[in-house]
Design a protein around this motif. Structure first.
Motif, PDB file in Angstrom:
ATOM      1  N   MET A   1       0.842  -1.188   0.000  1.00 24.68           N
ATOM      2  CA  MET A   1       0.000   0.000   0.000  1.00 24.68           C
ATOM      3  C   MET A   1       0.881   1.244   0.000  1.00 24.68           C
ATOM      4  N   ALA A   2       0.492   2.232  -0.742  1.00 28.99           N
ATOM      5  CA  ALA A   2       1.261   3.469  -0.834  1.00 28.99           C
ATOM      6  C   ALA A   2       1.075   4.299   0.436  1.00 28.99           C
ATOM      7  N   ASN A   3       2.146   4.931   0.874  1.00 27.59           N
ATOM      8  CA  ASN A   3       2.115   5.802   2.036  1.00 27.59           C
ATOM      9  C   ASN A   3       2.167   7.246   1.561  1.00 27.59           C
ATOM     10  N   ILE A   4       1.073   7.675   0.914  1.00 31.15           N
ATOM     11  CA  ILE A   4       1.076   9.019   0.334  1.00 31.15           C
ATOM     12  C   ILE A   4       0.847  10.105   1.374  1.00 31.15           C
ATOM     13  N   GLY A   5       0.606   9.705   2.627  1.00 33.47           N
ATOM     14  CA  GLY A   5       0.466  10.676   3.697  1.00 33.47           C
ATOM     15  C   GLY A   5       1.817  11.221   4.150  1.00 33.47           C
ATOM     16  N   ASP A   6       2.882  10.613   3.670  1.00 35.10           N
ATOM     17  CA  ASP A   6       4.229  11.053   4.003  1.00 35.10           C
ATOM     18  C   ASP A   6       4.420  12.493   3.528  1.00 35.10           C
ATOM     19  N   ILE A   7       4.970  13.331   4.397  1.00 39.10           N
ATOM     20  CA  ILE A   7       5.127  14.756   4.091  1.00 39.10           C
ATOM     21  C   ILE A   7       6.050  14.968   2.885  1.00 39.10           C
ATOM     22  N   ALA A   8       7.144  14.230   2.823  1.00 37.06           N
ATOM     23  CA  ALA A   8       8.086  14.393   1.711  1.00 37.06           C
ATOM     24  C   ALA A   8       7.444  13.987   0.386  1.00 37.06           C
ATOM     25  N   ALA A   9       6.669  12.903   0.401  1.00 36.38           N
ATOM     26  CA  ALA A   9       5.994  12.464  -0.831  1.00 36.38           C
ATOM     27  C   ALA A   9       4.932  13.479  -1.241  1.00 36.38           C
ATOM     28  N   SER A  10       4.189  13.989  -0.266  1.00 34.48           N
ATOM     29  CA  SER A  10       3.162  14.997  -0.575  1.00 34.48           C
ATOM     30  C   SER A  10       3.791  16.246  -1.178  1.00 34.48           C
ATOM     31  N   ALA A  11       4.887  16.687  -0.600  1.00 35.71           N
ATOM     32  CA  ALA A  11       5.590  17.854  -1.137  1.00 35.71           C
ATOM     33  C   ALA A  11       6.128  17.556  -2.527  1.00 35.71           C
ATOM     34  N   GLY A  12       6.589  16.334  -2.726  1.00 32.25           N
ATOM     35  CA  GLY A  12       7.073  15.934  -4.045  1.00 32.25           C
ATOM     36  C   GLY A  12       5.977  16.001  -5.083  1.00 32.25           C
ATOM     37  N   PHE A  13       4.790  15.534  -4.727  1.00 36.84           N
ATOM     38  CA  PHE A  13       3.672  15.583  -5.679  1.00 36.84           C
ATOM     39  C   PHE A  13       3.258  17.016  -5.990  1.00 36.84           C
ATOM     40  N   VAL A  14       3.339  17.903  -5.012  1.00 38.39           N
ATOM     41  CA  VAL A  14       3.026  19.316  -5.267  1.00 38.39           C
ATOM     42  C   VAL A  14       4.004  19.878  -6.302  1.00 38.39           C
ATOM     43  N   THR A  15       5.269  19.570  -6.133  1.00 34.65           N
ATOM     44  CA  THR A  15       6.286  20.047  -7.082  1.00 34.65           C
ATOM     45  C   THR A  15       6.114  19.409  -8.452  1.00 34.65           C
ATOM     46  N   VAL A  16       5.804  18.123  -8.477  1.00 38.46           N
ATOM     47  CA  VAL A  16       5.589  17.434  -9.754  1.00 38.46           C
ATOM     48  C   VAL A  16       4.412  18.060 -10.502  1.00 38.46           C
ATOM     49  N   LYS A  17       3.341  18.359  -9.779  1.00 34.76           N
ATOM     50  CA  LYS A  17       2.183  19.002 -10.419  1.00 34.76           C
ATOM     51  C   LYS A  17       2.577  20.354 -11.009  1.00 34.76           C
ATOM     52  N   LYS A  18       3.381  21.120 -10.289  1.00 35.21           N
ATOM     53  CA  LYS A  18       3.834  22.424 -10.794  1.00 35.21           C
ATOM     54  C   LYS A  18       4.685  22.246 -12.058  1.00 35.21           C
ATOM     55  N   CYS A  19       5.536  21.234 -12.064  1.00 37.48           N
ATOM     56  CA  CYS A  19       6.374  20.979 -13.237  1.00 37.48           C
ATOM     57  C   CYS A  19       5.534  20.604 -14.452  1.00 37.48           C
ATOM     58  N   VAL A  20       4.499  19.800 -14.231  1.00 36.25           N
ATOM     59  CA  VAL A  20       3.632  19.401 -15.344  1.00 36.25           C
ATOM     60  C   VAL A  20       2.841  20.608 -15.850  1.00 36.25           C
ATOM     61  N   VAL A  21       2.393  21.458 -14.943  1.00 31.77           N
ATOM     62  CA  VAL A  21       1.704  22.693 -15.363  1.00 31.77           C
ATOM     63  C   VAL A  21       2.668  23.569 -16.159  1.00 31.77           C
ATOM     64  N   LEU A  22       3.914  23.663 -15.724  1.00 32.46           N
ATOM     65  CA  LEU A  22       4.924  24.426 -16.460  1.00 32.46           C
ATOM     66  C   LEU A  22       5.137  23.835 -17.853  1.00 32.46           C
ATOM     67  N   PHE A  23       5.208  22.507 -17.936  1.00 32.99           N
ATOM     68  CA  PHE A  23       5.331  21.832 -19.231  1.00 32.99           C
ATOM     69  C   PHE A  23       4.169  22.229 -20.149  1.00 32.99           C
ATOM     70  N   GLY A  24       2.953  22.222 -19.625  1.00 35.08           N
ATOM     71  CA  GLY A  24       1.784  22.610 -20.413  1.00 35.08           C
ATOM     72  C   GLY A  24       1.794  24.083 -20.792  1.00 35.08           C
ATOM     73  N   ALA A  25       2.223  24.933 -19.860  1.00 32.62           N
ATOM     74  CA  ALA A  25       2.268  26.371 -20.138  1.00 32.62           C
ATOM     75  C   ALA A  25       3.274  26.681 -21.240  1.00 32.62           C
ATOM     76  N   VAL A  26       4.442  26.060 -21.166  1.00 27.41           N
ATOM     77  CA  VAL A  26       5.436  26.277 -22.223  1.00 27.41           C
ATOM     78  C   VAL A  26       4.915  25.710 -23.544  1.00 27.41           C
ATOM     79  N   GLY A  27       4.199  24.586 -23.482  1.00 24.01           N
ATOM     80  CA  GLY A  27       3.582  24.038 -24.690  1.00 24.01           C
ATOM     81  C   GLY A  27       2.585  25.012 -25.311  1.00 24.01           C
TER      82      GLY A  27
END
Length: 136
Positions: A1-27
């Motif tokens: 089972m994934a431990n997505i409640g982990d603070i580091a993983a949650s922060a990582g997903f926030v950054t990943v989402k921002k990177c994907v939005v940046l990818f779309g914006a540049v597109g």
């Protein structure tokens, strides 16, 4: 089972989402620039239109996969990892083909690829490995 409640993983997903939005914006900027260049009478190829449109269309799909991964889906995380590794290589590799696209286009596409490189590093980091310890 994934431990997505982990603070580091949650922060990582926030950054990943921002990177994907940046990818779309540049597109979007790439496609807008192609439209402006075409309107101004400069030569633009169908390759530039199609590729710009496809990469812009892929951004929301990747974002949705990131959302599913942040909800605990290992399969979605694996897809994001794979796409964020392959797409930058493909984007830059195609841009290096001489005469295929102008330098300004290659530079803009390369900038979008950099956002995905960030996604690749974050999704393969220790926080994500700890949050998803077993494959399912």
């Amino acid at each position: 089972m994934a431990n997505i409640g982990d603070i580091a993983a949650s922060a990582g997903f926030v950054t990943v989402k921002k990177c994907v939005v940046l990818f779309g914006a540049v597109g979007g900027i790439v496609l807008g620039t192609v439209a402006v260049m075409a309107f101004a009478g400069h030569e633009v190829s169908s390759f530039m239109w199609i590729r710009g449109g496809v990469l812009l269309a892929v951004a929301p799909l990747i974002y949705r996969m990131v959302v599913r991964a942040s909800e605990g889906s290992y399969k979605a995380l694996d897809r994001v990892r794979t796409l964020s590794t392959i797409l930058p290589i493909a984007i830059i590799g195609v841009d290096l083909i001489p005469g295929l696209c102008p330098a300004w286009y290659a530079v803009l596409q390369g900038l979008s690829a950099l956002a995905l490189v960030g996604v690749a590093f974050i999704t393969r980091g220790s926080a994500m490995r700890a949050a998803f310890p077993e494959k399912k």
